[in-house]
Design a protein around this motif. Sequence first.
Motif, PDB file in Angstrom:
ATOM      1  N   ALA A  78       0.824  -1.204   0.000  1.00 29.26           N
ATOM      2  CA  ALA A  78       0.000   0.000   0.000  1.00 29.26           C
ATOM      3  C   ALA A  78       0.862   1.260   0.000  1.00 29.26           C
ATOM      4  O   ALA A  78       0.636   2.188  -0.785  1.00 29.26           O
ATOM      5  CB  ALA A  78      -0.926  -0.006   1.214  1.00 29.26           C
ATOM      6  N   GLN A  79       1.847   1.282   0.852  1.00 26.14           N
ATOM      7  CA  GLN A  79       2.678   2.476   0.962  1.00 26.14           C
ATOM      8  C   GLN A  79       3.523   2.699  -0.282  1.00 26.14           C
ATOM      9  O   GLN A  79       3.827   3.837  -0.638  1.00 26.14           O
ATOM     10  CB  GLN A  79       3.537   2.379   2.218  1.00 26.14           C
ATOM     11  N   GLN A  80       3.855   1.619  -0.972  1.00 26.04           N
ATOM     12  CA  GLN A  80       4.638   1.756  -2.198  1.00 26.04           C
ATOM     13  C   GLN A  80       3.848   2.412  -3.322  1.00 26.04           C
ATOM     14  O   GLN A  80       4.444   2.985  -4.240  1.00 26.04           O
ATOM     15  CB  GLN A  80       5.153   0.385  -2.642  1.00 26.04           C
ATOM     16  N   VAL A  81       2.511   2.338  -3.261  1.00 26.87           N
ATOM     17  CA  VAL A  81       1.696   2.970  -4.308  1.00 26.87           C
ATOM     18  C   VAL A  81       1.009   4.238  -3.784  1.00 26.87           C
ATOM     19  O   VAL A  81       0.056   4.726  -4.384  1.00 26.87           O
ATOM     20  CB  VAL A  81       0.651   1.987  -4.887  1.00 26.87           C
ATOM     21  N   GLY A  82       1.481   4.756  -2.664  1.00 25.46           N
ATOM     22  CA  GLY A  82       0.983   6.037  -2.166  1.00 25.46           C
ATOM     23  C   GLY A  82      -0.260   5.972  -1.312  1.00 25.46           C
ATOM     24  O   GLY A  82      -0.885   7.010  -1.047  1.00 25.46           O
ATOM     25  N   LEU A  83      -0.645   4.772  -0.861  1.00 23.95           N
ATOM     26  CA  LEU A  83      -1.786   4.645   0.039  1.00 23.95           C
ATOM     27  C   LEU A  83      -1.320   4.630   1.481  1.00 23.95           C
ATOM     28  O   LEU A  83      -0.233   4.131   1.799  1.00 23.95           O
ATOM     29  CB  LEU A  83      -2.544   3.340  -0.245  1.00 23.95           C
ATOM     30  N   LYS A  84      -2.154   5.158   2.367  1.00 18.61           N
ATOM     31  CA  LYS A  84      -1.892   5.026   3.790  1.00 18.61           C
ATOM     32  C   LYS A  84      -2.491   3.710   4.275  1.00 18.61           C
ATOM     33  O   LYS A  84      -3.403   3.170   3.655  1.00 18.61           O
ATOM     34  CB  LYS A  84      -2.494   6.210   4.555  1.00 18.61           C
ATOM     35  N   ALA A  85      -1.946   3.221   5.385  1.00 17.83           N
ATOM     36  CA  ALA A  85      -2.398   1.930   5.895  1.00 17.83           C
ATOM     37  C   ALA A  85      -2.820   2.047   7.353  1.00 17.83           C
ATOM     38  O   ALA A  85      -2.171   2.725   8.151  1.00 17.83           O
ATOM     39  CB  ALA A  85      -1.303   0.879   5.758  1.00 17.83           C
ATOM     40  N   MET A  86      -3.917   1.386   7.663  1.00 16.74           N
ATOM     41  CA  MET A  86      -4.364   1.242   9.050  1.00 16.74           C
ATOM     42  C   MET A  86      -4.185  -0.219   9.441  1.00 16.74           C
ATOM     43  O   MET A  86      -4.495  -1.118   8.659  1.00 16.74           O
ATOM     44  CB  MET A  86      -5.835   1.635   9.189  1.00 16.74           C
ATOM     45  N   ILE A  87      -3.686  -0.468  10.638  1.00 20.40           N
ATOM     46  CA  ILE A  87      -3.690  -1.821  11.167  1.00 20.40           C
ATOM     47  C   ILE A  87      -4.946  -1.968  12.005  1.00 20.40           C
ATOM     48  O   ILE A  87      -5.200  -1.194  12.925  1.00 20.40           O
ATOM     49  CB  ILE A  87      -2.410  -2.133  11.985  1.00 20.40           C
ATOM     50  N   GLY A  88      -5.792  -2.925  11.626  1.00 20.61           N
ATOM     51  CA  GLY A  88      -7.080  -3.080  12.281  1.00 20.61           C
ATOM     52  C   GLY A  88      -7.260  -4.467  12.859  1.00 20.61           C
ATOM     53  O   GLY A  88      -6.356  -5.310  12.829  1.00 20.61           O
ATOM     54  N   CYS A  89      -8.422  -4.714  13.389  1.00 23.10           N
ATOM     55  CA  CYS A  89      -8.736  -6.019  13.968  1.00 23.10           C
ATOM     56  C   CYS A  89     -10.240  -6.215  13.947  1.00 23.10           C
ATOM     57  O   CYS A  89     -10.995  -5.307  13.592  1.00 23.10           O
ATOM     58  CB  CYS A  89      -8.201  -6.115  15.403  1.00 23.10           C
ATOM     59  N   ARG A  90     -10.664  -7.395  14.351  1.00 25.44           N
ATOM     60  CA  ARG A  90     -12.076  -7.682  14.527  1.00 25.44           C
ATOM     61  C   ARG A  90     -12.367  -7.724  16.026  1.00 25.44           C
ATOM     62  O   ARG A  90     -11.501  -7.430  16.837  1.00 25.44           O
ATOM     63  CB  ARG A  90     -12.417  -9.017  13.851  1.00 25.44           C
ATOM     64  N   SER A  91     -13.578  -8.076  16.409  1.00 28.86           N
ATOM     65  CA  SER A  91     -13.869  -8.312  17.823  1.00 28.86           C
ATOM     66  C   SER A  91     -13.247  -9.657  18.176  1.00 28.86           C
ATOM     67  O   SER A  91     -13.729 -10.706  17.743  1.00 28.86           O
ATOM     68  CB  SER A  91     -15.380  -8.325  18.064  1.00 28.86           C
ATOM     69  N   GLU A  92     -12.163  -9.622  18.939  1.00 32.28           N
ATOM     70  CA  GLU A  92     -11.393 -10.830  19.187  1.00 32.28           C
ATOM     71  C   GLU A  92     -10.573 -10.695  20.456  1.00 32.28           C
ATOM     72  O   GLU A  92     -10.486  -9.615  21.045  1.00 32.28           O
ATOM     73  CB  GLU A  92     -10.486 -11.138  17.994  1.00 32.28           C
ATOM     74  N   SER A  93      -9.987 -11.799  20.878  1.00 34.94           N
ATOM     75  CA  SER A  93      -9.188 -11.833  22.092  1.00 34.94           C
ATOM     76  C   SER A  93      -8.009 -10.870  22.013  1.00 34.94           C
ATOM     77  O   SER A  93      -7.519 -10.538  20.925  1.00 34.94           O
ATOM     78  CB  SER A  93      -8.660 -13.256  22.324  1.00 34.94           C
ATOM     79  N   VAL A  94      -7.544 -10.443  23.171  1.00 39.40           N
ATOM     80  CA  VAL A  94      -6.367  -9.580  23.213  1.00 39.40           C
ATOM     81  C   VAL A  94      -5.146 -10.296  22.641  1.00 39.40           C
ATOM     82  O   VAL A  94      -4.192  -9.639  22.195  1.00 39.40           O
ATOM     83  CB  VAL A  94      -6.098  -9.080  24.647  1.00 39.40           C
ATOM     84  N   ALA A  95      -5.146 -11.625  22.610  1.00 43.01           N
ATOM     85  CA  ALA A  95      -4.037 -12.343  21.985  1.00 43.01           C
ATOM     86  C   ALA A  95      -3.932 -11.981  20.509  1.00 43.01           C
ATOM     87  O   ALA A  95      -2.835 -11.712  19.998  1.00 43.01           O
ATOM     88  CB  ALA A  95      -4.215 -13.852  22.157  1.00 43.01           C
ATOM     89  N   SER A  96      -5.064 -11.957  19.814  1.00 41.66           N
ATOM     90  CA  SER A  96      -5.072 -11.607  18.395  1.00 41.66           C
ATOM     91  C   SER A  96      -4.763 -10.129  18.184  1.00 41.66           C
ATOM     92  O   SER A  96      -4.041  -9.758  17.253  1.00 41.66           O
ATOM     93  CB  SER A  96      -6.432 -11.951  17.782  1.00 41.66           C
ATOM     94  N   VAL A  97      -5.316  -9.284  19.041  1.00 45.62           N
ATOM     95  CA  VAL A  97      -5.079  -7.843  18.900  1.00 45.62           C
ATOM     96  C   VAL A  97      -3.620  -7.521  19.192  1.00 45.62           C
ATOM     97  O   VAL A  97      -3.007  -6.670  18.535  1.00 45.62           O
ATOM     98  CB  VAL A  97      -6.023  -7.055  19.826  1.00 45.62           C
ATOM     99  N   THR A  98      -3.025  -8.203  20.165  1.00 40.74           N
ATOM    100  CA  THR A  98      -1.610  -7.997  20.473  1.00 40.74           C
ATOM    101  C   THR A  98      -0.746  -8.423  19.297  1.00 40.74           C
ATOM    102  O   THR A  98       0.265  -7.775  18.992  1.00 40.74           O
ATOM    103  CB  THR A  98      -1.224  -8.776  21.741  1.00 40.74           C
ATOM    104  N   ALA A  99      -1.135  -9.508  18.615  1.00 41.09           N
ATOM    105  CA  ALA A  99      -0.411  -9.912  17.414  1.00 41.09           C
ATOM    106  C   ALA A  99      -0.477  -8.816  16.354  1.00 41.09           C
ATOM    107  O   ALA A  99       0.529  -8.469  15.735  1.00 41.09           O
ATOM    108  CB  ALA A  99      -0.986 -11.217  16.868  1.00 41.09           C
ATOM    109  N   ALA A 100      -1.657  -8.227  16.163  1.00 42.37           N
ATOM    110  CA  ALA A 100      -1.796  -7.139  15.187  1.00 42.37           C
ATOM    111  C   ALA A 100      -0.946  -5.942  15.575  1.00 42.37           C
ATOM    112  O   ALA A 100      -0.357  -5.275  14.721  1.00 42.37           O
ATOM    113  CB  ALA A 100      -3.264  -6.737  15.061  1.00 42.37           C
ATOM    114  N   ALA A 101      -0.854  -5.665  16.877  1.00 49.25           N
ATOM    115  CA  ALA A 101      -0.059  -4.528  17.351  1.00 49.25           C
ATOM    116  C   ALA A 101       1.421  -4.686  17.048  1.00 49.25           C
ATOM    117  O   ALA A 101       2.175  -3.713  17.065  1.00 49.25           O
ATOM    118  CB  ALA A 101      -0.267  -4.335  18.853  1.00 49.25           C
TER     119      ALA A 101
END
Length: 284
Positions: free
Chosen positions: A214-237
């Motif tokens: 995304a950044q290589q073609v000039g787009l900004k990126a958000m790191i997101g998640c779904r409704s899920e355990s903090v284990a999954s959200v921590t992985a995304a972080a």
Amino acid sequence: MDSEIDPAVLRFVAAQLRRSNLTGIQAVRHVEERVGRTPLTVACDIAIFDLLGKQLDQPARVLFGECVSVPRTAVTIGVTKQEDLIELVAQYREWPILKLKLRRGQSVTGLEVVRRIYDGEIWVDVNGGWDLETTKASMPILRGIGVAILEQPLPQNRSHELHELRGGPVQIMVDEDVTGPQSIARLAGVVDVVNVKLAACGGLSGASETILAAQQVGLKAMIGCRSESVASVTAAATLCHLADFADLDGHLDVADDPFEGISIDRGHIRLTDRSGIGAAPIHR
């Protein structure tokens, strides 16, 4: 795709996890090609990075470059009645970013009251509930109340229609259209921001490649998640230092979460110093 996985595939994946190296990640992708992307393949990809970090005795985020700073995260207010919306906005008044979800057909005029009691940044997520004409008609109101990001106004696979809305103060973001690095090329020049989720993009390897693409073609990126355990959200972080925005509040309403990991203090993400992805089971 049938949710049942061939036991032989499970044994194959387990063998790759024991190897816990980049060859193992490629093997998981080979499995993806055979059975499709599933929660199993995503979890295996994340587990390999967790093991790699633990072997190095370092947080897994070091595998994705130096972590200089991380964006603040939004907090999401789901579809709700107007009177409840006012109460929730007041509750989150000290958060820097509010993400407001709208149901299909819901007018944005009711959001004007939010700006009267909230001074922070506002994002609006329509979850594909509008058509192009409704989106165009809503833009003056969104601009008027200072909405910074409009997420997924059109249904999936119709984002190509949004190019004429770009360039204004309201940034256009897509979510469901983002399924990995291969999905980015058709979004370049069409939207402003892509919402990258581990579950949609194939784990940490696929999500990191999607952010880079995304950044290589000039787009900004958000790191997101779904409704899920903090284990999954921590992985995304683990990837939040690569992203321009973060939406990592998916664990805040999970009751009796069996894991601990990142914490959030009014939008500020507190990463852990544990090795691996940083999540750990809670021993009760």
